[in-house]
Design an enzyme around this catalytic site. Structure first.
Site, short mmCIF file in Angstrom:
data_model
loop_
_atom_site.label_atom_id
_atom_site.label_comp_id
_atom_site.label_asym_id
_atom_site.label_seq_id
_atom_site.Cartn_x
_atom_site.Cartn_y
_atom_site.Cartn_z
CB THR A 198 0.94 3.92 10.84
OG1 THR A 198 0.79 5.10 10.10
CG2 THR A 198 1.59 4.21 12.17
CE1 TYR B 278 3.22 8.03 12.16
CE2 TYR B 278 3.49 6.71 10.19
CZ TYR B 278 2.67 7.39 11.07
OH TYR B 278 1.32 7.44 10.85
CB SER C 17 -3.84 3.18 3.31
OG SER C 17 -4.24 4.20 4.20
CB THR D 73 -5.29 4.41 10.06
OG1 THR D 73 -4.41 5.55 9.99
CG2 THR D 73 -4.73 3.37 11.01
CG ASP D 74 -4.19 8.31 6.04
OD1 ASP D 74 -3.38 9.02 5.42
OD2 ASP D 74 -4.29 8.30 7.29
CE LYS E 117 -6.24 8.37 10.76
NZ LYS E 117 -5.02 8.24 9.90
CD GLU F 74 -32.20 20.78 3.45
OE1 GLU F 74 -32.28 20.95 4.65
OE2 GLU F 74 -32.24 21.71 2.62
N1 DGL Z 1 0.12 7.24 5.49
C1 DGL Z 1 -0.95 6.79 6.35
C2 DGL Z 1 -1.52 5.47 5.82
O1 DGL Z 1 -0.75 4.64 5.32
C3 DGL Z 1 -0.48 6.56 7.72
C4 DGL Z 1 -1.59 6.45 8.67
C5 DGL Z 1 -1.60 5.11 9.35
O2 DGL Z 1 -1.42 4.03 8.73
O3 DGL Z 1 -1.93 5.16 10.54
O4 DGL Z 1 -2.74 5.28 5.95
#
Ligand code: DGL
Length: 359
Positions: free
Chosen positions: A42, A56, A89, A122-123, A195, A316
């Site tokens: 992103t 986006y 990602s 961020t993923d 995240k 457990e």
């Molecule tokens: N498609 C997600 C990624 O590339 C978008 C999320 C982001 O980068 O914030 O991780």
């Protein structure tokens, strides 16, 4: 006027050098040299309108435009960029991790490189950051950064996140702290951070808290990493050409063994159990895991409950009796990263357990 001309000259010489893939020979004030490796996400995203903060296309803007979009980077470091990938990602593969890791290691060995920033979606940013923390043998600052909103949106967070990442990568006191993640003014260790929210700028959390903060280009530290990393690691990116295939299966009510068996048939060398509670395993699944273990597949108990606890061995489940491993405080996706690296060095479950307690 002179200042403006100087800055625009500096910026143009940096950009020119960046395109040439090296730092300009003469650089006025000897600022730290920081290389930005762009992978997509992103932070390189673009939406149709300023109101599109969550709608986006990721991985559109090239690294030289990311750098040109934050001219203030030149105030903190001499910066140049490389476009390693241009992908979202969630599509990262083990081979992408190895390619990126090897490039970072090569740059870290260069005497003219003081710090490295990686822009990333961020993923799976948390997975890449932990992977690099495990395999890079450098004490130079390596900082992974993303953004929750594309640069085209109102109150986009990418510019400041990138500025902060470069400032941390240029900071002498960021050396030796392992791979870092800067998001939303916080500095996290790549080991702990995840995240935790999917569309807010305050999305990244560490169960044991951030290491520090970055405010107006200055670092403030409040704790240090407790686990082995980078120069203290037994793993080495330069000796890795393949990561072990490891998959994750979720625990829940009414669970069945189907996924675990399918992963093993697909070649998984370990299955991470994202268990309920303290990594609990349904009685309907235990026999299948025992069978997989007897066939050489490692069973690693993590938990779907994340943030602030850890899976206790033999609590457990009788892990000693079943010869299973516990992921300690690592969430399932982090456990997968460690297992995929650790299994390149050992098939012994006791050695694996040591590694899960130390990294
Ligand atoms: N498609 C997600 C990624 O590339 C978008 C999320 C982001 O980068 O914030 O991780």
């Amino acid at each position: 006027m002179t200042r403006l001309l100087t800055r625009s000259f500096v910026l143009s010489s940096v950009l020119a050098a960046s395109l040439a893939g090296a730092f300009p020979a003469a650089y006025a004030d000897g600022k730290p040299h920081v290389v930005i490796l762009a992978t997509g996400g992103t932070i390189a995203g673009a939406g149709a309108s300023v109101a599109n903060s969550a709608t986006y296309q990721a991985a559109k803007v090239p690294v030289d435009k990311l750098i040109a979009g934050v001219p203030e980077l030149a105030n903190v470091a001499e910066v140049r960029g490389e476009q390693v990938f241009q992908i979202a990602s969630e599509s990262f593969t083990n081979d992408n991790l190895l390619t990126l890791g090897k490039r970072v290691a090569a740059l870290a060995r260069q005497p003219d490189v003081d710090g490295i920033v990686i822009t990333h979606g961020t993923d799976t940013l948390e997975e890449t950051a932990y992977f690099l923390n495990l395999v890079l043998k450098t004490d130079k600052p390596v900082v992974v950064v993303g953004s929750m909103r594309p640069g085209t949106a109102m109150s986009a967070d990418g510019m400041l996140n990138l500025y902060n990442a470069v400032a941390v990568a240029a900071a002498k006191d960021a050396a030796g702290k392992g791979v870092l993640v800067t998001m939303n003014d916080e500095i996290h260790t790549g080991r702990d951070v995840s995240k935790s929210v999917n569309i807010k700028t305050e999305a990244f959390k560490s169960p044991w808290g951030p290491l520090g903060m970055i405010v107006e280009g200055k670092t403030y530290w409040f704790r240090a990493p407790a686990k082995r990393h980078t120069t203290g690691t037994e793993f080495d990116i330069d000796k890795l050409d393949k990561l072990a295939p490891v998959d994750i299966a979720y625990g829940y009510g009414n669970a069945t063994p189907t996924a675990y068996r399918a992963f093993a048939e697909g070649g998984a060398r370990a299955v991470i159990h994202a268990g309920t509670g303290n990594g609990s395993v349904s009685s309907a699944v235990v026999p299948a895991l025992q069978e997989l273990r007897s066939k050489g597949v490692q069973i690693i108990r993590s938990s779907r409950v994340v943030g602030g606890g850890f899976v206790l061995r033999n609590a457990e489940q009788p892990d000693d009796k079943y010869d299973w491993v516990v992921a300690h405080d690592l969430n399932p996706q982090k456990a997968r990263i460690l297992a995929s690296v650790a299994l390149t060095k050992t098939q012994d479950s006791k050695e694996l357990q040591r590694m899960f307690m130390e990294y």
